[in-house]
Design a protein around this motif. Sequence first.
Motif, short mmCIF file in Angstrom:
data_model
loop_
_atom_site.label_atom_id
_atom_site.label_comp_id
_atom_site.label_asym_id
_atom_site.label_seq_id
_atom_site.Cartn_x
_atom_site.Cartn_y
_atom_site.Cartn_z
N PHE A 1 89.26 33.46 -2.33
CA PHE A 1 88.39 33.68 -1.17
C PHE A 1 86.91 33.68 -1.55
O PHE A 1 86.07 33.21 -0.78
N ILE A 2 86.60 34.16 -2.74
CA ILE A 2 85.19 34.18 -3.18
C ILE A 2 84.68 32.74 -3.31
O ILE A 2 83.60 32.40 -2.82
N ALA A 3 85.48 31.90 -3.98
CA ALA A 3 85.07 30.50 -4.15
C ALA A 3 84.93 29.83 -2.79
O ALA A 3 83.97 29.08 -2.53
N PHE A 4 85.86 30.14 -1.86
CA PHE A 4 85.80 29.52 -0.55
C PHE A 4 84.57 30.01 0.23
O PHE A 4 83.87 29.22 0.88
N SER A 5 84.29 31.31 0.14
CA SER A 5 83.10 31.85 0.81
C SER A 5 81.83 31.25 0.25
O SER A 5 80.88 30.97 0.98
N ALA A 6 81.82 31.04 -1.06
CA ALA A 6 80.65 30.42 -1.69
C ALA A 6 80.49 28.98 -1.20
O ALA A 6 79.38 28.52 -0.94
N PHE A 7 81.61 28.30 -1.04
CA PHE A 7 81.59 26.92 -0.53
C PHE A 7 81.02 26.88 0.90
O PHE A 7 80.20 26.03 1.24
N SER B 1 83.87 32.43 10.19
CA SER B 1 84.20 31.03 9.93
C SER B 1 84.93 30.89 8.59
O SER B 1 85.92 30.14 8.49
N SER B 2 84.45 31.62 7.59
CA SER B 2 85.08 31.56 6.25
C SER B 2 86.50 32.11 6.32
O SER B 2 87.44 31.50 5.80
N LEU B 3 86.63 33.26 6.96
CA LEU B 3 87.92 33.96 6.98
C LEU B 3 88.99 33.16 7.73
O LEU B 3 90.11 32.98 7.23
#
Lengths: 480, 336
Positions: free
Chosen positions: A153-159, A56-58
Amino acid sequence: MLFNSIDFAIFLPVVFILYWFVTNKNLKLQNTLIVVSSYIFYGWWDWRFLSLVLYSSLVDFLIGIALGKEENPTKRKILVTISIVGNLGLLGFFKYYNFFLDNFITAFSFFGQEISARSLNVILPVGISFYTFQTLSYGLDVYKRRLEPTKDFIAFSAFVAFFPQLVAGPIERATNLLPQFYKARSFSYIKAIDGLRQVLWGLFKKVVIADNCAEYANMIFNNSADYSGSTLVLGVLFFAIQIYGDFSGYSDIAIGTSRLFGFDLMRNFAFPYFSRDIAEFWRRWHISLSTWFRDYLYIPLGGSKGGTWMKVRNTFIIFLVSGFWHGANWTFIVWGALNAIYFLPLLLLKQNRANLGTVAEGKLFPGIRDFFSISLTFALTLFAWIFFRATSVGHAFSIIGEIFSPSIIHAVELPKVSYVVMLLVVVFIMIEWIGREGQYAIDRLEVRWSKPMRWALYYGIVIAIFLFAGKGQDFIYFQF
Amino acid sequence: MKKLFLNILYFGIPIILFAFIADAFLTSQLKKSRKDEFGIWNDIYNGKVNSDIVVYGSSRAMVHMDPRIISDSMHESCYNLGINGHNFWLSYLRHKELLKYNKKPKLIIHSVDIFTLTKRPDLFNLDQFLPYMLNNQDVMDATISYKGYNYFDYHLPLLRYVGKYKTIGSIFKSMLRPSASDSGRYRGYSPQNHAWNDDLVKAKRRFADFRVDLDSASINLFDQYIRECISSGIELVFVYTPEYIEGQEFVKNRDEILGTFRQFADKYNLLFLDYSDDTLSFQKKYFYNASHLNKDGAELFTVKLVNDLKRNSYEADSGNSGNSGNATRKSSKSVN
């Protein structure tokens, strides 16, 4: 990992210390810690489903970047469609595959066509409805240019995976939460104490109120044929308090935990059972979902701007979809339809925004008119909850049939210990009523009460949790 | 941050102290309690069972076999260790703890029933384990797989008491009024004076085709237990106590379940007394539900049982065959 478990009681301080003492100098590292700890938190249930969170994140991260670069409207439309299909396809497969299959088979057999298709033993991944809606909103916001796509991507994955709200919300908007991952967080004592207070209150709501009510609600609903109408009414009441304590308790713990890490999540509940009409109820119940549907479904459909037919159509769509979001069962669809029926007269008479403020603001008791409005709204909500909790529509009707029968005047058949639970519920409702002007019932203590008084209350809550914690029940909304 | 930690520390220290003190107090009170299963566990751990004959099984053992009648008739001490709401797993725990803290019994009368070789998911009446579960490996091994306690409950003070307000309340009640903790059980036996209730009607309404699935792990444990008993020289008798005939018809695979016990009896040459066809099983007045005899029924049954035991076990060599229970007779007790 459950919030009300020892596992979480160990997990939280460990992450907290690593967050503020080890990774605090480097934002990237801090966000990475959030991702790792969130994946541990989620993987505690079933690590296999981590791949779904990652997927979902990717998908949405890449689509976001592509949308940021793309100016051609047709291509942008294709990209956002991929995001929608990717997210809803995931949800559809895990949550609704068997439901649609069973209904197709039933429909075909009704017309004399026997089809054989194999239903799959699909396990519903915890919280899938929450994080898919969260990532979906990101794609839609980027598409609508309400948000710049992130390249981090790290910030988005954390979100996407932020552990306090990953499995049962609040369903955050990227516009609110994502930017918080870009900025360095500084520790705030006031915020942390407030967060801990909200966590404590949420725990009380969950383990003392919801779990105890659950015991009797389950007993009555699971054996409804054995009980009189009067006991069934009590069962519905127990369920109404259970679902509120359970879900709003979870939200309080989620919001409070986030505050410990310097994040502000949106409010999810605002004392909904003190609402004076159904429209107000829906502004106060599961706010993050209602506003999600408002922003991404109701308004794009035209909202209440069109003619009468359009208002009726849009209202039914939003409530039916909201019902269906809760689960693959006709009971949820009927529940949604009932709420639409309750809501429509208010909308058509332009009374849906008649009650916007806090009821009886600044007063200890409500006026007679408010009291009757609250009671009527609560009664309508209770009636709808019967469908929500019943195992099938037929089951719901059998309960309603018994409630509207002479057995409604029979003595209630419950063990004496249930009176202790009823007493706790009364105390709980009183505290909620007194604290209804705050974000949560006890959030204004800091300014109103002296420290010894506050601590006495906190110890009181701890003792209440120690004595009256119910048998550990799963959070209801995990199944959605 | 320092202020936060100090506040958490100041707030937490009294809670931690309270946890140790309250645990010690509550546990010591429960270790004196005679209420329900607490009294039985206390007798086991205090070495007060010390009996030549012990009764194992579920609630059907607990309410069906009067140790007074067994002792008087067989001239040996007897204790009923039937455990309400549980199947073999918890009987086995009692068996292990019994051997650890008491003298070895000569004879075990094991009441078997349709649920003996199944495993329920929840830990029924989980409060009964409170006084002896802290850092007790045997109790943890036997109970942790049920939905009830988690690992920390077995190792951290007070945690297992969370939410146990009924039990905590009963402790204070019995301190004020000691007679409140007396459950009216005699050496584990719990006679019931109830009138016939509607349990069977409700069960029939709920389950049209009621079947019991046997659990292979339970069967393996049962097999291990039999071998342990035989190898340590404990005589073992299986008893299927009276069950009201309508209740027998309710369970569709009852014959298959009883067959499993017969196979065990045959395999190890053990005595199996089956009272399914006994006259008691046809008389509703002796039951308060399909599975449980009332006090009158239990006393009549215990008399029948001891007579049959005497004939089949202790007087076996005389060739007497006048038992009322349907008996499968052993010929040898040896096992490799």
